[in-house]
Design a protein around this motif. Structure first.
Motif, PDB file in Angstrom:
ATOM      1  N   ARG A  70      24.146 -16.810  -4.943  1.00  0.00           N
ATOM      2  CA  ARG A  70      23.388 -18.065  -4.333  1.00  0.00           C
ATOM      3  C   ARG A  70      21.983 -17.665  -5.082  1.00  0.00           C
ATOM      4  O   ARG A  70      21.457 -18.685  -5.811  1.00  0.00           O
ATOM      5  N   ASP A  71      21.236 -16.438  -5.315  1.00  0.00           N
ATOM      6  CA  ASP A  71      20.160 -16.170  -6.077  1.00  0.00           C
ATOM      7  C   ASP A  71      20.331 -16.544  -7.568  1.00  0.00           C
ATOM      8  O   ASP A  71      19.401 -17.263  -8.091  1.00  0.00           O
ATOM      9  N   ILE A  72      21.309 -16.079  -8.177  1.00  0.00           N
ATOM     10  CA  ILE A  72      21.560 -16.400  -9.594  1.00  0.00           C
ATOM     11  C   ILE A  72      21.805 -17.994  -9.810  1.00  0.00           C
ATOM     12  O   ILE A  72      21.404 -18.537 -10.610  1.00  0.00           O
ATOM     13  N   LEU A  73      22.365 -18.736  -8.818  1.00  0.00           N
ATOM     14  CA  LEU A  73      22.578 -20.063  -8.819  1.00  0.00           C
ATOM     15  C   LEU A  73      21.208 -20.673  -8.879  1.00  0.00           C
ATOM     16  O   LEU A  73      20.922 -21.644  -9.629  1.00  0.00           O
ATOM     17  N   VAL A  74      20.503 -20.382  -8.050  1.00  0.00           N
ATOM     18  CA  VAL A  74      18.729 -20.958  -7.807  1.00  0.00           C
ATOM     19  C   VAL A  74      18.147 -20.320  -9.235  1.00  0.00           C
ATOM     20  O   VAL A  74      17.409 -21.412  -9.752  1.00  0.00           O
ATOM     21  N   LEU A  75      18.534 -19.378  -9.866  1.00  0.00           N
ATOM     22  CA  LEU A  75      17.843 -19.007 -11.091  1.00  0.00           C
ATOM     23  C   LEU A  75      18.102 -19.961 -12.307  1.00  0.00           C
ATOM     24  O   LEU A  75      17.728 -20.425 -13.200  1.00  0.00           O
ATOM     25  N   LYS A  76      19.686 -20.256 -12.216  1.00  0.00           N
ATOM     26  CA  LYS A  76      20.089 -21.239 -13.159  1.00  0.00           C
ATOM     27  C   LYS A  76      19.499 -22.828 -12.913  1.00  0.00           C
ATOM     28  O   LYS A  76      19.191 -23.528 -13.973  1.00  0.00           O
ATOM     29  N   ILE A  77      19.210 -23.113 -11.797  1.00  0.00           N
ATOM     30  CA  ILE A  77      18.600 -24.163 -11.471  1.00  0.00           C
ATOM     31  C   ILE A  77      17.245 -24.281 -12.101  1.00  0.00           C
ATOM     32  O   ILE A  77      16.614 -25.301 -12.388  1.00  0.00           O
ATOM     33  N   VAL A  78      16.460 -23.424 -11.757  1.00  0.00           N
ATOM     34  CA  VAL A  78      15.147 -23.019 -12.137  1.00  0.00           C
ATOM     35  C   VAL A  78      14.828 -23.248 -13.458  1.00  0.00           C
ATOM     36  O   VAL A  78      14.004 -24.171 -14.118  1.00  0.00           O
ATOM     37  N   ARG A  79      15.689 -22.652 -14.210  1.00  0.00           N
ATOM     38  CA  ARG A  79      15.931 -22.680 -15.904  1.00  0.00           C
ATOM     39  C   ARG A  79      16.157 -24.290 -16.053  1.00  0.00           C
ATOM     40  O   ARG A  79      15.481 -24.548 -17.162  1.00  0.00           O
ATOM     41  N   GLY A  80      17.003 -24.848 -15.631  1.00  0.00           N
ATOM     42  CA  GLY A  80      17.525 -26.254 -15.810  1.00  0.00           C
ATOM     43  C   GLY A  80      16.090 -27.140 -15.607  1.00  0.00           C
ATOM     44  O   GLY A  80      15.722 -28.162 -16.675  1.00  0.00           O
ATOM     45  N   LEU A  81      15.470 -26.884 -14.576  1.00  0.00           N
ATOM     46  CA  LEU A  81      14.236 -27.546 -14.390  1.00  0.00           C
ATOM     47  C   LEU A  81      13.129 -27.316 -15.362  1.00  0.00           C
ATOM     48  O   LEU A  81      12.436 -28.169 -15.871  1.00  0.00           O
ATOM     49  N   LEU A  82      13.088 -25.984 -15.701  1.00  0.00           N
ATOM     50  CA  LEU A  82      11.914 -25.696 -16.697  1.00  0.00           C
ATOM     51  C   LEU A  82      12.273 -26.502 -18.047  1.00  0.00           C
ATOM     52  O   LEU A  82      11.644 -27.001 -18.696  1.00  0.00           O
ATOM     53  N   ASP A  83      13.744 -26.326 -18.168  1.00  0.00           N
ATOM     54  CA  ASP A  83      14.067 -26.878 -19.632  1.00  0.00           C
ATOM     55  C   ASP A  83      13.815 -28.413 -19.801  1.00  0.00           C
ATOM     56  O   ASP A  83      13.836 -28.928 -21.098  1.00  0.00           O
ATOM     57  N   THR A  84      13.741 -28.928 -18.851  1.00  0.00           N
ATOM     58  CA  THR A  84      13.368 -30.472 -18.640  1.00  0.00           C
ATOM     59  C   THR A  84      12.028 -30.681 -18.545  1.00  0.00           C
ATOM     60  O   THR A  84      11.432 -31.906 -18.725  1.00  0.00           O
ATOM     61  N   GLY A  85      10.968 -29.769 -18.751  1.00  0.00           N
ATOM     62  CA  GLY A  85       9.562 -29.856 -18.711  1.00  0.00           C
ATOM     63  C   GLY A  85       9.034 -30.103 -17.534  1.00  0.00           C
ATOM     64  O   GLY A  85       7.638 -30.306 -17.499  1.00  0.00           O
ATOM     65  N   ILE A  86       9.573 -29.737 -16.351  1.00  0.00           N
ATOM     66  CA  ILE A  86       8.974 -29.667 -15.095  1.00  0.00           C
ATOM     67  C   ILE A  86       8.117 -28.492 -15.049  1.00  0.00           C
ATOM     68  O   ILE A  86       8.424 -27.288 -15.316  1.00  0.00           O
ATOM     69  N   LEU A  88       5.803 -25.265 -13.445  1.00  0.00           N
ATOM     70  CA  LEU A  88       6.179 -24.369 -12.728  1.00  0.00           C
ATOM     71  C   LEU A  88       5.662 -24.416 -11.313  1.00  0.00           C
ATOM     72  O   LEU A  88       6.505 -24.176 -10.170  1.00  0.00           O
ATOM     73  N   GLN A  89       4.743 -25.185 -10.990  1.00  0.00           N
ATOM     74  CA  GLN A  89       4.184 -25.549  -9.551  1.00  0.00           C
ATOM     75  C   GLN A  89       5.022 -26.536  -9.131  1.00  0.00           C
ATOM     76  O   GLN A  89       5.478 -26.323  -7.869  1.00  0.00           O
ATOM     77  N   ASN A  90       5.734 -27.648  -9.688  1.00  0.00           N
ATOM     78  CA  ASN A  90       6.340 -28.265  -8.909  1.00  0.00           C
ATOM     79  C   ASN A  90       7.761 -27.686  -8.768  1.00  0.00           C
ATOM     80  O   ASN A  90       8.489 -28.121  -7.921  1.00  0.00           O
ATOM     81  N   ILE A  91       8.202 -26.940  -9.606  1.00  0.00           N
ATOM     82  CA  ILE A  91       9.508 -26.133  -9.431  1.00  0.00           C
ATOM     83  C   ILE A  91       9.524 -25.443  -8.190  1.00  0.00           C
ATOM     84  O   ILE A  91      10.470 -25.339  -7.331  1.00  0.00           O
ATOM     85  N   ARG A  92       8.311 -24.772  -8.039  1.00  0.00           N
ATOM     86  CA  ARG A  92       7.944 -23.805  -6.906  1.00  0.00           C
ATOM     87  C   ARG A  92       8.212 -24.779  -5.448  1.00  0.00           C
ATOM     88  O   ARG A  92       8.891 -24.252  -4.571  1.00  0.00           O
ATOM     89  N   LEU A  93       7.686 -25.878  -5.541  1.00  0.00           N
ATOM     90  CA  LEU A  93       7.995 -26.980  -4.493  1.00  0.00           C
ATOM     91  C   LEU A  93       9.332 -27.136  -4.362  1.00  0.00           C
ATOM     92  O   LEU A  93       9.895 -27.249  -3.041  1.00  0.00           O
ATOM     93  N   ALA A  94      10.122 -27.492  -5.487  1.00  0.00           N
ATOM     94  CA  ALA A  94      11.446 -27.970  -5.108  1.00  0.00           C
ATOM     95  C   ALA A  94      12.499 -26.522  -4.647  1.00  0.00           C
ATOM     96  O   ALA A  94      13.174 -26.863  -3.671  1.00  0.00           O
ATOM     97  N   VAL A  95      11.961 -25.279  -5.153  1.00  0.00           N
ATOM     98  CA  VAL A  95      12.601 -24.056  -4.544  1.00  0.00           C
ATOM     99  C   VAL A  95      12.471 -23.625  -3.231  1.00  0.00           C
ATOM    100  O   VAL A  95      13.233 -23.566  -2.321  1.00  0.00           O
ATOM    101  N   ASP A  96      11.205 -24.273  -2.745  1.00  0.00           N
ATOM    102  CA  ASP A  96      10.885 -24.030  -1.141  1.00  0.00           C
ATOM    103  C   ASP A  96      11.888 -24.658  -0.592  1.00  0.00           C
ATOM    104  O   ASP A  96      12.072 -24.475   0.338  1.00  0.00           O
ATOM    105  N   ARG A  97      11.947 -26.169  -0.981  1.00  0.00           N
ATOM    106  CA  ARG A  97      12.775 -27.002  -0.286  1.00  0.00           C
ATOM    107  C   ARG A  97      14.231 -26.492  -0.297  1.00  0.00           C
ATOM    108  O   ARG A  97      15.005 -27.186   0.547  1.00  0.00           O
ATOM    109  N   LEU A  98      14.690 -25.778  -1.303  1.00  0.00           N
ATOM    110  CA  LEU A  98      16.187 -25.497  -1.470  1.00  0.00           C
ATOM    111  C   LEU A  98      16.308 -24.037  -0.794  1.00  0.00           C
ATOM    112  O   LEU A  98      17.441 -23.595  -0.246  1.00  0.00           O
ATOM    113  N   SER A  99      15.204 -23.340  -0.055  1.00  0.00           N
ATOM    114  CA  SER A  99      15.222 -22.145   0.195  1.00  0.00           C
ATOM    115  C   SER A  99      16.323 -21.981   1.693  1.00  0.00           C
ATOM    116  O   SER A  99      16.831 -20.980   1.793  1.00  0.00           O
TER     117      SER A  99
END
Length: 182
Positions: A70-86, A88-99
Motif C-alpha cells: 500500500r505504501d508503494i502504491l501511494v508513492l506511485k500516486i504521489v509521483r503521478g500527481l507530481l508529474d501532472t504539476g500539482i 507538494l502542498q496540495n499533494i499532502r492534502l490529498a495523501v492525508d485524505r487517502l490515509s
C-alpha cells in the motif's frame, strides 16, 4: 475513465505469491524502483511525513525502512500527481485524505484534479459531474496503477515482517540452468 473492476484478481495474485500486505514489506531499493522515484524523493517524503513506511521506519545507523504494498502504491500516486504539476502542498492534502483507505478502497477511486485541488471519485458519474462543473482537468485511475504495481512488485525481493528470510521470486530460467550444471 474509472475502472470498476475490483482488486480481487490483483489481491489474489499477491496473496498466492505470499505478498500479503500485512505480512510482507519491501526495502528502499525495491520501493524506489517499483514506484519510479528517486532515493532523495523517498527519503524526503519519509522524513517530512508525506509517505512514511508503515511496516518499519529507520531508527539509527544500520536500520532500514520497510514499506508495504500500500505504501508503494501511494508513492506511485504521489509521483503521478507530481508529474501532472500539482504542488507538494496540495499533494499532502490529498495523501492525508487517502490515509484511512486500504488497498481495496484505493482500488475503487479515480483522482481528478483541476491543478490545485485533488478530488476522489468513486464512479463515472462523479467524474462526469466534476468535468461538467469545470473542475476536472486530468485524472489518475488508481485501479490501473494498482494492477501495474501488482504485476511489477512480484519481480522484486520482499521481506517477511516476522524476521524470516526474504521471499525470493522464482526465476525459472535460473533454476533450469542450475539443474543442468549440477
Amino acid at each position: 475513465m474509472t475502472d470498476h473492476t475490483g482488486p480481487e484478481g490483483v489481491q489474489e495474485s499477491l496473496f498466492e505469491l505470499g505478498h500479503d500486505d500485512a505480512e510482507v514489506g519491501y526495502r528502499v531499493p525495491t520501493a524506489i524502483q517499483a514506484a519510479g522515484i528517486t532515493y532523495r524523493q523517498l527519503d524526503y517524503w519519509a522524513r517530512t511525513g508525506l509517505v512514511e513506511p508503515s511496516i518499519r521506519d529507520a531508527h539509527g545507523s544500520g536500520s532500514q525502512r520497510l514499506y508495504s504494498f500500500r505504501d508503494i502504491l501511494v508513492l506511485k500516486i504521489v509521483r503521478g500527481l507530481l508529474d501532472t504539476g500539482i504542488s507538494l502542498q496540495n499533494i499532502r492534502l490529498a495523501v492525508d485524505r487517502l490515509s484511512d483507505l486500504g488497498v481495496d478502497d484505493l482500488a475503487t477511486i479515480t483522482l481528478v484534479s483541476d491543478g490545485r485541488t485533488v478530488y476522489q471519485c468513486r464512479s463515472n458519474e462523479e467524474v462526469i459531474d466534476l468535468l461538467n462543473g469545470g473542475q476536472g482537468v486530468f485524472g489518475i485511475a488508481v485501479p490501473g496503477i494498482l494492477r501495474e504495481l501488482a504485476g511489477d512488485i512480484v519481480k522484486f525481493p520482499s521481506e517477511r515482517i516476522d524476521g524470516t528470510p526474504q521471499v525470493e521470486t522464482i526465476d525459472e530460467l535460473a533454476e533450469r540452468r542450475n539443474r543442468r550444471s549440477s
